[in-house]
Design a protein around this motif. Structure first.
Motif, PDB file in Angstrom:
ATOM      1  N   MET A   1      -0.913  16.489  15.869  1.00 19.89           N
ATOM      2  CA  MET A   1       0.049  15.827  14.995  1.00 19.89           C
ATOM      3  C   MET A   1       0.976  14.952  15.824  1.00 19.89           C
ATOM      4  O   MET A   1       1.199  15.208  17.014  1.00 19.89           O
ATOM      5  CB  MET A   1       0.887  16.846  14.204  1.00 19.89           C
ATOM      6  N   ARG A   2       1.503  13.886  15.173  1.00 18.24           N
ATOM      7  CA  ARG A   2       2.446  12.999  15.850  1.00 18.24           C
ATOM      8  C   ARG A   2       3.867  13.339  15.398  1.00 18.24           C
ATOM      9  O   ARG A   2       4.100  13.685  14.247  1.00 18.24           O
ATOM     10  CB  ARG A   2       2.129  11.541  15.545  1.00 18.24           C
ATOM     11  N   GLU A  36       4.548  13.281   4.064  1.00 24.81           N
ATOM     12  CA  GLU A  36       4.064  11.942   3.738  1.00 24.81           C
ATOM     13  C   GLU A  36       5.119  10.887   4.064  1.00 24.81           C
ATOM     14  O   GLU A  36       4.798   9.846   4.648  1.00 24.81           O
ATOM     15  CB  GLU A  36       3.666  11.878   2.266  1.00 24.81           C
ATOM     16  N   GLN A 101       4.534  14.501  11.376  1.00 24.07           N
ATOM     17  CA  GLN A 101       3.517  14.591  10.329  1.00 24.07           C
ATOM     18  C   GLN A 101       3.494  15.944   9.639  1.00 24.07           C
ATOM     19  O   GLN A 101       2.925  16.077   8.555  1.00 24.07           O
ATOM     20  CB  GLN A 101       2.143  14.266  10.917  1.00 24.07           C
ATOM     21  N   LYS A 102       4.114  16.950  10.260  1.00 25.62           N
ATOM     22  CA  LYS A 102       4.202  18.268   9.647  1.00 25.62           C
ATOM     23  C   LYS A 102       5.544  18.903   9.978  1.00 25.62           C
ATOM     24  O   LYS A 102       6.174  18.566  10.978  1.00 25.62           O
ATOM     25  CB  LYS A 102       3.057  19.178  10.132  1.00 25.62           C
ATOM     26  N   VAL A 327       5.303   8.477   7.868  1.00 24.60           N
ATOM     27  CA  VAL A 327       5.056   9.189   9.124  1.00 24.60           C
ATOM     28  C   VAL A 327       3.589   9.140   9.537  1.00 24.60           C
ATOM     29  O   VAL A 327       3.261   9.507  10.679  1.00 24.60           O
ATOM     30  CB  VAL A 327       5.535  10.652   9.041  1.00 24.60           C
ATOM     31  N   ASN A 328       2.712   8.710   8.648  1.00 26.84           N
ATOM     32  CA  ASN A 328       1.282   8.675   8.956  1.00 26.84           C
ATOM     33  C   ASN A 328       0.771   7.270   9.258  1.00 26.84           C
ATOM     34  O   ASN A 328      -0.425   7.094   9.494  1.00 26.84           O
ATOM     35  CB  ASN A 328       0.496   9.266   7.777  1.00 26.84           C
TER      36      ASN A 328
END
Length: 329
Positions: A1-2, A36, A101-102, A327-328
């Motif tokens: 994840m970023r 998201e 991202q999370k 964020v994606n």
């Protein structure tokens, strides 16, 4: 994840950059959310940069609000696929936040995404919009109704001020928008402001105990000398919702006179620790009373990579409206 990771070196200097990290670095908690959209607030600018005393430990992931879907949950209130919103609870300050991202958070901190609202629109609202709605609700609880006179919004081109201007106008109020940026006049009129008040008109400290009764209500994001002046200009019994301190933490030049001779009410608005029921009520009002076409006019789209630059700009008062972070992207 970023994620946007803020680190501090031995000399106390901070630096922020997007990094690929393992999901296992997230703190253990009850609900894992696939984010998201997030957004950018003044607090985020502090946490991305110098910290402002808000960040407890480094490395840190800022982002005081986010919207997305539940990936897994140990709490029966939320199931995989549920759409949720988070604002406040010191997430992004004391806890890793939404510039990733999370996120792993407590179930008590979440609110179901209101029906009819997308995750992007929820972050166009964000903490700033929720705060604005809570301010309007508090003003109404203390007697504000349309038709009693103009309602002042200070710091009107900022996030809270922009949403407050749009909501109050939609509810039928004559909105007077205060800004120190005259180039924002057309933007504020597009949100529903009936007139523009130059910041200089209210920034001078006076020792007068009272001034002419002018405002039926006020959403104040500035405090300092401006709030001291505004309190003296409120109509009898009028409420003022204090939501920020962009000017100063003190109320410069304030006297007790407006409170005891005019019955003015100064209301403190906190969105961080608001109870669940009040949050749900505010989100419900947002879906009803915030015109979505005007909301879209406030949006500045961004990615995680844009945040170090925008974080510095928001601290300098150079960001208008609502930054929505994909964020994606």
């Amino acid at each position: 994840m970023r994620a946007l990771i803020v680190e501090k070196d031995a000399d106390g200097a901070t630096r922020a950059a997007v990094q690929e990290i393992d999901e296992g670095r997230l703190p253990e908690s009850e609900v894992l959310v696939a984010i998201e959209y997030s957004t950018l607030n003044y607090k985020d600018g502090l946490c991305i940069g110098p910290g402002g005393g808000l960040v407890r430990n480094y490395p840190h992931v800022p982002g005081i609000d986010f919207a997305g879907s539940v990936e897994r949950s140990s709490d029966p209130r939320y199931r995989p696929g549920d759409r949720v919103v988070l604002t406040g609870w010191r997430v992004g300050e004391a806890h890793w936040g939404g510039h990733a991202q999370k996120a792993s958070v407590r179930a008590d901190w979440l609110v179901p995404l209101p029906e009819g609202l997308t995750t992007r629109a929820a972050m166009a609202v964000g903490t700033a919009g929720l705060t604005a709605m809570l301010a309007v609700m508090a003003l109404e609880d203390h007697g504000l109704v349309a038709g009693r006179g103009p309602v002042l919004v200070t710091g009107a081109a900022g996030g809270v001020g922009s949403v407050a201007t749009a909501i109050l106008s939609r509810l039928g109020h004559e909105v007077a928008a205060v800004t120190g940026r005259p180039e924002q006049a057309d933007y504020l009129k597009g949100l529903g402001a009936a007139r523009i008040v130059a910041r200089e008109e209210l920034s001078e400290v006076t020792r007068k105990p009272l001034e002419s009764e002018t405002w039926a209500g006020c959403v104040d994001a500035v405090a300092g000398a401006m709030l001291g002046r505004v309190l003296k200009q409120m109509k009898y019994g009028a409420p003022v919702a204090a939501v920020g301190l962009a000017g100063d933490a003190a109320i410069e030049g304030a006297l007790i006179t407006p409170f005891i001779l005019r019955g003015v009410n100064l209301l403190g608005i906190d969105s961080v620790m608001q109870p669940y029921a009040r949050r749900v009520a505010a989100w419900g009002r947002i879906t009803r009373d915030l015109p979505m076409d005007r909301l879209e006019a406030m949006v500045v789209p961004a990615t995680l990579a844009d945040l170090p630059r925008l974080g510095a700009e928001i601290l300098q008062g150079r960001v208008r409206g609502r930054v929505v972070v994909d964020v994606n992207a």
